[in-house]
Design an enzyme around this catalytic site. Structure first.
Site, PDB file in Angstrom:
ATOM      1  N   LEU A 141     -24.924 -39.190  51.623  1.00  0.00           N
ATOM      2  CA  LEU A 141     -25.700 -38.418  50.662  1.00  0.00           C
ATOM      3  C   LEU A 141     -26.430 -37.326  51.445  1.00  0.00           C
ATOM      4  CD1 LEU A 141     -27.376 -41.233  48.497  1.00  0.00           C
ATOM      5  CD2 LEU A 141     -25.435 -39.806  47.848  1.00  0.00           C
ATOM      6  N   ASP A 142     -26.665 -36.191  50.803  1.00  0.00           N
ATOM      7  CA  ASP A 142     -27.456 -35.151  51.445  1.00  0.00           C
ATOM      8  C   ASP A 142     -28.840 -35.702  51.795  1.00  0.00           C
ATOM      9  OD1 ASP A 142     -25.391 -33.361  51.016  1.00  0.00           O
ATOM     10  OD2 ASP A 142     -26.256 -32.567  49.165  1.00  0.00           O
ATOM     11  N   LYS A 143     -29.470 -35.087  52.778  1.00  0.00           N
ATOM     12  CA  LYS A 143     -30.812 -35.503  53.198  1.00  0.00           C
ATOM     13  C   LYS A 143     -31.758 -35.627  52.009  1.00  0.00           C
ATOM     14  CE  LYS A 143     -34.837 -33.814  55.785  1.00  0.00           C
ATOM     15  NZ  LYS A 143     -35.368 -32.722  56.642  1.00  0.00           N
TER      16      LYS A 143
ATOM     17  N   THR B  66     -31.056 -35.866  48.768  1.00  0.00           N
ATOM     18  CA  THR B  66     -30.561 -36.603  47.608  1.00  0.00           C
ATOM     19  C   THR B  66     -30.879 -38.079  47.828  1.00  0.00           C
ATOM     20  OG1 THR B  66     -28.754 -35.042  47.183  1.00  0.00           O
ATOM     21  CG2 THR B  66     -28.502 -37.258  46.292  1.00  0.00           C
TER      22      THR B  66
ATOM     23  N   ARG C  60     -24.255 -30.179  43.146  1.00  0.00           N
ATOM     24  CA  ARG C  60     -25.138 -29.013  43.228  1.00  0.00           C
ATOM     25  C   ARG C  60     -24.361 -27.722  42.999  1.00  0.00           C
ATOM     26  NH1 ARG C  60     -27.794 -29.929  48.979  1.00  0.00           N
ATOM     27  NH2 ARG C  60     -29.036 -28.087  48.376  1.00  0.00           N
TER      28      ARG C  60
END
Length: 335
Positions: A149-151, A153, A254
């Site tokens: 997961l993105d930082k 998110t 996104r």
């Protein structure tokens, strides 16, 4: 045989790893051999150790990355505490473990926690926390992490605890048998009804190399991507959406929402606005479902909406009830 490590005399932060070369690496370059045997470390870091004299292999003259090793060679590697080396150290982090058994664990990652160590974030990552949480993580590539997961998110991630489970989870993800559902707060009036499907290839933005973008399918570096969206709650210019991934491209949700004119709240990279109490994109991996990689048992986990996203909703007259996440509305993946 596994590496045996013990401290050197030249400092408490230096660790010595002794390896005996097996027949499978006879005649192989030493940098490749080390990368195979010490898979937690990057090949570039190991090459750096070779060049600065921190690898000793008796009988191997002019030791350098291209030197060849033989079966039976005894190689000693001195791991020094460079920034990159910190990436592979265990750190005690307050992990929110939703489920754990002998094969896997499921964690609820908070926003702000980096998954994999990288430049600028060599420590304090999920991987560092996993290395502390379970000692066997050190024997697995990336400590058993099979997706990310993105930082900024938040939400659910599954992590393998054995090579068999890791390989099985990778196969399940490739076969789209790991179902991932997200909640996103999208901006601007959502006038769509029912399920909205976005199929747009994603690749590196040709004008902003730090961003991703929706691209023509034949563009250089473009990869097919598909996401579906359903409105859960909505008002004049802000909506809570349920999202289903069919592919797993970088920044996919996104990028796809921004591409149809609905950037995620707080996502300044892709056109979102700032909101009070929200310091990141309002995106949360709320549900994860998959067959257990060893037993085949159906597994399903839910993570409640985080406080910062709940605050944005309530301040705009919206509320979320987990019972309203009806995943049956989404299209079934084509296997």
């Amino acid at each position: 045989m596994p590496p045996v490590s013990h401290p050197l005399d030249d400092g408490p932060d230096v660790e010595r790893v002794v390896l005996t070369i097996g027949t499978e690496h006879h005649g192989v370059r030493i940098d490749k051999c080390l990368a195979d045997r010490l898979s937690a470390f990057s090949r570039s870091y190991l090459q750096q150790l070779l060049m600065q004299g921190d690898v000793d292999a008796p009988g191997v003259a002019q030791l350098k990355p291209s030197s060849k090793v033989k079966a039976g060679d005894c190689v000693t590697v001195s791991l020094r505490p460079t920034d990159q080396a910190q990436a592979f150290k265990a750190e005690e982090l307050a992990l929110d473990v939703v489920h754990e058994d002998s094969s896997l664990l499921v964690v609820n990652k908070p926003a702000g926690l980096v998954v994999h160590p990288a430049a600028g974030n060599w420590s304090g990552t999920l991987m560092n926390g996993l290395l502390h949480h379970w000692e066997g993580a050190a024997q697995l590539p990336r400590a058993g992490i099979v997706h990310r997961l993105d930082k900024d998110t938040s939400g659910l991630m599954v992590v393998a605890k054995s090579r068999m489970a890791m390989e099985a989870l990778v196969r399940l993800i490739a076969a789209r048998e790991v179902r991932r559902y997200y909640l996103a707060i999208a901006q601007r009036p959502w006038r769509h009804s029912g399920v909205v499907t976005v199929e747009a290839a994603i690749g590196r933005d040709p004008h902003h190399r730090l961003k991703m973008a929706a691209l023509p399918p034949d563009a250089v570096g473009a990869k097919p991507a598909k996401t579906q969206f359903v409105a859960v709650e909505r008002q004049a210019d802000l909506s809570l959406l349920a999202c289903k991934l069919f592919t797993g491209r970088t920044h996919q949700i996104r990028v796809h929402l921004a591409s149809i004119g609905h950037p995620i709240a707080g996502d300044g990279v892709y056109g979102g606005s700032k909101f009070s109490g929200l310091d990141r994109q309002a995106l949360h991996a709320t549900q994860l479902a998959f067959p257990h990689p060893v037993t085949g048992q159906a597994m399903k986990f839910d993570a409640p909406l985080p406080a910062d996203m709940a605050h944005v909703l309530s301040s705009h007259g919206l509320h979320y009830n987990s019972q309203s996440l009806n995943t049956d509305r989404f299209e079934a993946p084509v296997l």
